[in-house]
Design an enzyme around this catalytic site. Sequence first.
Site, mmCIF file in Angstrom:
data_model
loop_
_atom_site.group_PDB
_atom_site.id
_atom_site.type_symbol
_atom_site.label_atom_id
_atom_site.label_comp_id
_atom_site.label_asym_id
_atom_site.label_seq_id
_atom_site.Cartn_x
_atom_site.Cartn_y
_atom_site.Cartn_z
ATOM 1 N N LEU A 230 83.671 -64.835 34.430
ATOM 2 C CA LEU A 230 83.879 -63.453 34.923
ATOM 3 C C LEU A 230 83.958 -62.768 33.985
ATOM 4 O O LEU A 230 84.072 -62.526 33.022
ATOM 5 C CB LEU A 230 85.128 -63.586 35.997
ATOM 6 C CG LEU A 230 86.073 -62.538 36.828
ATOM 7 C CD1 LEU A 230 84.967 -61.533 38.022
ATOM 8 C CD2 LEU A 230 87.006 -62.553 36.606
ATOM 9 N N ASP A 231 82.871 -61.484 34.698
ATOM 10 C CA ASP A 231 82.689 -60.274 33.478
ATOM 11 C C ASP A 231 82.397 -60.514 32.368
ATOM 12 O O ASP A 231 82.128 -59.705 31.256
ATOM 13 C CB ASP A 231 83.511 -59.434 34.238
ATOM 14 C CG ASP A 231 84.340 -58.721 35.362
ATOM 15 O OD1 ASP A 231 83.145 -59.254 36.174
ATOM 16 O OD2 ASP A 231 85.278 -58.504 35.423
ATOM 17 N N ASP A 232 81.685 -61.597 31.429
ATOM 18 C CA ASP A 232 81.222 -61.959 30.628
ATOM 19 C C ASP A 232 79.567 -61.966 30.668
ATOM 20 O O ASP A 232 79.605 -62.426 29.581
ATOM 21 C CB ASP A 232 82.056 -63.051 29.788
ATOM 22 C CG ASP A 232 81.874 -64.004 28.798
ATOM 23 O OD1 ASP A 232 82.064 -62.630 28.488
ATOM 24 O OD2 ASP A 232 80.968 -64.378 28.480
#
Lengths: 287, 287, 287, 287
Positions: A230-232
Amino acid sequence: MKDSAVLLITCPDQKGLVAAVSGELYRFGANIIHADQHRDHDEGLFFMRVEWTLSDEDGQPFDIQAFSNAFTPIAQNFRMDSQLHVSAVKPRVAIFVSQHLHCLADLLHRHQMGELDCEIPLIISNHTDGEPLARFYGIQFHHIALTAATRPENEAKQIVLLEAAGVELVVLARYMQILSPEFVRRYPYRVINVHHSFLPAFIGARPYHAAYKRGVKLIGATSHYVTEELDDGPIIEQDVARISHRDQVDDLIAKGRDLERMVLSRAVAWHLDRRILRYGNKTVIFD
Amino acid sequence: MKDSAVLLITCPDQKGLVAAVSGELYRFGANIIHADQHRDHDEGLFFMRVEWTLSDEDGQPFDIQAFSNAFTPIAQNFRMDSQLHVSAVKPRVAIFVSQHLHCLADLLHRHQMGELDCEIPLIISNHTDGEPLARFYGIQFHHIALTAATRPENEAKQIVLLEAAGVELVVLARYMQILSPEFVRRYPYRVINVHHSFLPAFIGARPYHAAYKRGVKLIGATSHYVTEELDDGPIIEQDVARISHRDQVDDLIAKGRDLERMVLSRAVAWHLDRRILRYGNKTVIFD
Amino acid sequence: MKDSAVLLITCPDQKGLVAAVSGELYRFGANIIHADQHRDHDEGLFFMRVEWTLSDEDGQPFDIQAFSNAFTPIAQNFRMDSQLHVSAVKPRVAIFVSQHLHCLADLLHRHQMGELDCEIPLIISNHTDGEPLARFYGIQFHHIALTAATRPENEAKQIVLLEAAGVELVVLARYMQILSPEFVRRYPYRVINVHHSFLPAFIGARPYHAAYKRGVKLIGATSHYVTEELDDGPIIEQDVARISHRDQVDDLIAKGRDLERMVLSRAVAWHLDRRILRYGNKTVIFD
Amino acid sequence: MKDSAVLLITCPDQKGLVAAVSGELYRFGANIIHADQHRDHDEGLFFMRVEWTLSDEDGQPFDIQAFSNAFTPIAQNFRMDSQLHVSAVKPRVAIFVSQHLHCLADLLHRHQMGELDCEIPLIISNHTDGEPLARFYGIQFHHIALTAATRPENEAKQIVLLEAAGVELVVLARYMQILSPEFVRRYPYRVINVHHSFLPAFIGARPYHAAYKRGVKLIGATSHYVTEELDDGPIIEQDVARISHRDQVDDLIAKGRDLERMVLSRAVAWHLDRRILRYGNKTVIFD
């Protein structure tokens, strides 16, 4: 109407790369419009983007097929990861959206104005709010209600739609659902998301609330390729806006909308113009 | 030469606050230069900053002592946390520095030019690199070598120096040591640090390396009050600079130096001008 | 739904102003939400904006009529130029547009999302391009073809429409016609324009071409009140974007569109929120 | 310690340019670190910058003299305007300054830190204020008082000093005198000035006063090559800072100092790194 080709190259850095590529292009009579290169010395990698016209002013058309054939052994020889795109083949893009419509409205208006060089065959949403905008711009709208229980079958529906439409790139325009790892693996580095914070600060839900609570003096937004974490994923673009103690959470959200629109539309435009090369968790953005 | 007073107020919000304060100032004939207020509706708090001249153009001096006495019951009545400062009393500031001297050089030059309204009686460093700059600007320089083993006694030495010099504010100008909780408690919200990242991203050591590794497109710097928790104190100022794939870690460090100088010097100037009100982990910056 | 009043004051600076205004508001039991002041020491002018709720949480409604009556002698006494606005009365706004629709699309979308606190009864254009957008957002669209010869009679038509619709503010959203002095005088500081340069650089036609020719490294956009002198009215907001030698005129135009949208929508929002005080050729923007 | 060569090329655009240059560099075994190109399609011009190491990791030194000889016929063939620089030969720079010392202090500190890759053999000033800084950084300081009457003979003195010191680049670090056309012609595009406005706005004297009077919302600074026409030379870098109605002229001047430092130091660093190609009244800045 643009009629050009773009060659994107990533490979181990070594001597003679530019000479080999530019020599071959010269041999085929390419009229180069833009060329840019980059070396990551730490990783020992070389990146290149070349764009040239296909229909020359003197009427001589560039033989893209012959060039492609001739280039194959060069690419193999230098262990290149290369892509060859022609502007006549427009990328096909799907937009996923939930209830916040500012990014959708922005993308559709830019597309209509010619800022985004692609086809948009469909919009998929877990809500119906976006339907009037889709209809106004003449784009198919598919409402697929999502619950945790039905996610697998709904993602299956989404994939059927995407494949039927020949979609190459999925844009998450404030789509408030997490894609499954299977979905992400099916579209590797072909899903662009906008996260409403300056990553890696404030990962996850409600970043404006978190930013307000922390008392930051600037808020940000980030567009990135979606990976399984996530969000990486690899960051494409970021921007910030100044806030003050006078700004409440609602003000942050309002100012943030402008940032989200900007960083998402830039990321999509750059992807479509074949200006992004990803490697590891990073991006090279040729300007 | 400025001759003015500043009144800073924090208190529970309620009706009549401005009327009471401005009425009292009017009764004493204050010639107000600046006045600003803020309300945090979530917290139910009221903040105010008023600045007025002490020597009026018509020669009538403002009786600051009488005003202070008259204001005390008002402050008590409204449960105000208030501070009254006069410009004739210059804050005394100590600068702590290690080997990176760009913030120190910047602060000293700004001080000499009159941008920072304070006295700087001393500089303390765990290295000797800053000594020539200190000497050039005519400021005492104390070298106190630091090791983990000797920290308690060395902090004791620092505190003796700070107290002897009547220091009110400590500025950590790229001071690469962590202050003990005892030290921080002794100077509550009176130690300003610059952290070389956009907090809360990249807390701790080597933030430029972390930013490079994450592939961000903007780097930042943050000035904040030091609290017992590392890099978690109230943020005063932040700024960012755009970077690209062409920037290596060394480029981030170089571009970051300019950000660090800016956010630290602004924070110090605002603190000295009594423009900052801290509450909880946040700051109100009156402009 | 906001239910508040805003008092805007401009007057010669003197002692006791804040005490008088805040005392009177307190006497009427005003629950102040925001208050801000400014002094222009060179001009000897005082500016104030106060906003307070009309329906208190304890159910006690604020008597705006009685306050207005009571405030009149105070305003006269201090020679105030004052305005009293209540949020229940929405300003009525007309948008003028030509063929570039990006600012129009942006304003209409923001209005729909609730970012612009006004009614938009009509859009007037010398072209028909904007009509579909107007229809989509349910706003009347009037096409008035303009030629130099017919300008007087066409402006007369425009004014009839504006007056019939009770329009208070005219927004020129890339309206490529110069208004007559008579028109401007009829709407003093009530016409907001966006100029596609960083004023006062590149006044007049084709500013992006001029910027390209001069080789600037930043382009800008400016929103301002329209006065009889071209591009010379009081500036409300400006913003810039970085460009490089890679940007051709078309790139400047594309990047500029984003600036134009931002500076125009901010100016309109601030005007509607009664946050702008104009004096001479300048503006005070209360934030 | 960098040991590299930079080749800068400007020439009419045509096919085969990159192939020819990169082929020749490959033939000599160049290990390219950076390469960048640009085409101005309107002007039909091609620009290139290539940087390569002179001492390879495998110990093989690059034969710069042989390459230079071999490159001459290529340059002639393509009608190139080319420059070949090696990092071992440091450019020699003179700084001219008057009474405002912030740019001087900034340049000298950056030079000491290694940010500016040059020698600074001398500082020339029409005042003595800068002398202590010069002495601190160990640089010769020459005070040449200037009056309109004595300008010719004083410029003659300056030129004697510059020539004796082998100066290649003159940096006007807030030097408040206009150079004669003769002086400018002697150092064509080798004098860098900082103007304290966002050019072309506010050309000439007292730009901050003019900006204040016009009521702009952003102030700027510009670094540029000096030509015979005042403030009209090719722009190298520009930056802006936000101001508000609260900022008086003194605040503009203070905020502007930070902009001036930034745009001047960037321009000097880029010039020294051979990253600027000038053509007509424009610059290409390779990043």
